[in-house]
Design an enzyme around this catalytic site. Structure first.
Site, PDB file in Angstrom:
ATOM      1  N   ALA A  60     -48.453   7.102 -10.879  1.00 21.71           N
ATOM      2  CA  ALA A  60     -47.696   8.349 -11.039  1.00 21.71           C
ATOM      3  C   ALA A  60     -47.554   8.599 -12.538  1.00 21.71           C
ATOM      4  O   ALA A  60     -47.080   7.734 -13.268  1.00 21.71           O
ATOM      5  CB  ALA A  60     -46.326   8.231 -10.381  1.00 21.71           C
ATOM      6  N   SER A  62     -46.386  10.070 -16.132  1.00 21.57           N
ATOM      7  CA  SER A  62     -45.271  10.616 -16.895  1.00 21.57           C
ATOM      8  C   SER A  62     -45.731  11.865 -17.636  1.00 21.57           C
ATOM      9  O   SER A  62     -46.865  11.932 -18.121  1.00 21.57           O
ATOM     10  CB  SER A  62     -44.760   9.581 -17.897  1.00 21.57           C
ATOM     11  OG  SER A  62     -43.874  10.172 -18.839  1.00 21.57           O
ATOM     12  N   VAL A  86     -47.016   3.203 -13.674  1.00 22.31           N
ATOM     13  CA  VAL A  86     -46.751   4.305 -14.587  1.00 22.31           C
ATOM     14  C   VAL A  86     -48.039   4.682 -15.317  1.00 22.31           C
ATOM     15  O   VAL A  86     -48.681   3.831 -15.938  1.00 22.31           O
ATOM     16  CB  VAL A  86     -45.665   3.925 -15.608  1.00 22.31           C
ATOM     17  CG1 VAL A  86     -45.418   5.079 -16.583  1.00 22.31           C
ATOM     18  CG2 VAL A  86     -44.381   3.539 -14.892  1.00 22.31           C
ATOM     19  N   LYS A  87     -48.388   5.945 -15.237  1.00 21.19           N
ATOM     20  CA  LYS A  87     -49.619   6.421 -15.883  1.00 21.19           C
ATOM     21  C   LYS A  87     -49.258   7.172 -17.159  1.00 21.19           C
ATOM     22  O   LYS A  87     -48.412   8.082 -17.133  1.00 21.19           O
ATOM     23  CB  LYS A  87     -50.384   7.331 -14.924  1.00 21.19           C
ATOM     24  CG  LYS A  87     -51.837   7.605 -15.299  1.00 21.19           C
ATOM     25  CD  LYS A  87     -52.504   8.393 -14.175  1.00 21.19           C
ATOM     26  CE  LYS A  87     -53.979   8.617 -14.438  1.00 21.19           C
ATOM     27  NZ  LYS A  87     -54.595   9.447 -13.389  1.00 21.19           N
ATOM     28  N   LEU A  88     -49.888   6.779 -18.269  1.00 19.64           N
ATOM     29  CA  LEU A  88     -49.619   7.397 -19.565  1.00 19.64           C
ATOM     30  C   LEU A  88     -50.935   7.768 -20.247  1.00 19.64           C
ATOM     31  O   LEU A  88     -51.905   7.008 -20.170  1.00 19.64           O
ATOM     32  CB  LEU A  88     -48.853   6.437 -20.480  1.00 19.64           C
ATOM     33  CG  LEU A  88     -47.463   5.971 -20.024  1.00 19.64           C
ATOM     34  CD1 LEU A  88     -46.920   4.936 -21.012  1.00 19.64           C
ATOM     35  CD2 LEU A  88     -46.504   7.150 -19.918  1.00 19.64           C
TER      36      LEU A  88
END
Length: 226
Positions: A60, A62, A86-88
């Site tokens: 998912a 950010s 967490v995908k950045l």
């Protein structure tokens, strides 16, 4: 090589799961917008995907633009379900955020990787997954597979470093064709994240179709002899 599906569509994820070959899901703001997603429903939608894919990593992304914002949003996203990653996007702010999140045991998928130096920086910062893009290179007339090969080689060298204290997996992203999948596997990429349309193309081959028609035609002949 493992298969992830690159979508936010629940129906597509459910069908791919039924095949028994899905190992994870990646999403991004564009994919969520594609299904008509609303801001107020974003978190509940990610939770639905995470619950549907129990035990499998679900990325998912950010949308924060500062290090502090990415850390705060990353912590919140990770708290929604134990399998949310967490995908950045790669940048100075996200490297700092990844360093902090990784120190807290939160997995990060660093996306929008287009070069080996970017991949190495992400890995050293503590990213659990790195996502080099293939198809977008092809879109501008460059060889995306060649670029992927460089990233894979560099990360393999990095992974041999005795000082590495975390696992790094390469997610081949921006996959458009079955050939992208084949080449990624030949290069030793750990994962290919594939849109559902491209995933269905991986099932198809004209010789398979011809063979099925031949089998059906021959079986009709057998039935006609009864």
């Amino acid at each position: 090589m493992k298969f992830f599906i690159d979508t936010a569509d629940i129906d597509e994820i459910s069908e791919a799961l039924s095949w028994g070959c899905l190992a994870g899901v990646t999403t991004n703001p564009s994919l969520y917008a594609k299904i008509g997603g609303k801001l107020a429903d974003f978190e509940s939608h990610m939770v639905k995907i995470a619950q549907l894919c129990e035990g499998l990593p679900v990325s998912a992304e950010s949308t924060a633009t500062t290090t502090e914002g990415m850390i705060e949003e990353g912590r919140h996203l990770a708290s929604l379900a134990p399998n949310i990653v967490v995908k950045l996007p790669i940048c100075a702010e996200s490297l700092a955020a990844t360093h902090q999140l990784a120190s807290e045991g939160i997995r990060v998928n660093m996306t929008l990787i287009f070069s080996a130096p970017q991949a190495l920086l992400a890995a050293n910062a503590g990213a659990r997954y790195i996502s080099p893009f293939v198809g977008r290179f092809d879109d501008i007339g460059e060889d995306g597979i060649e670029q992927l090969a460089t990233v894979v080689s560099c990360i393999e060298n990095y992974a041999w470093d005795k000082n590495v204290d975390h696992t790094v997996e390469i997610i081949t992203a921006s996959v458009r064709t079955p050939n992208h999948v084949t080449q990624a596997a030949l290069l030793g990429a750990d994962i290919a994240t594939v849109p559902f349309g491209a995933l269905k193309k991986c099932l198809k081959h004209p010789l398979t179709d011809a063979g099925l028609k031949s089998f059906e035609a021959d079986w009709e002949k057998v039935k006609a002899q009864q």
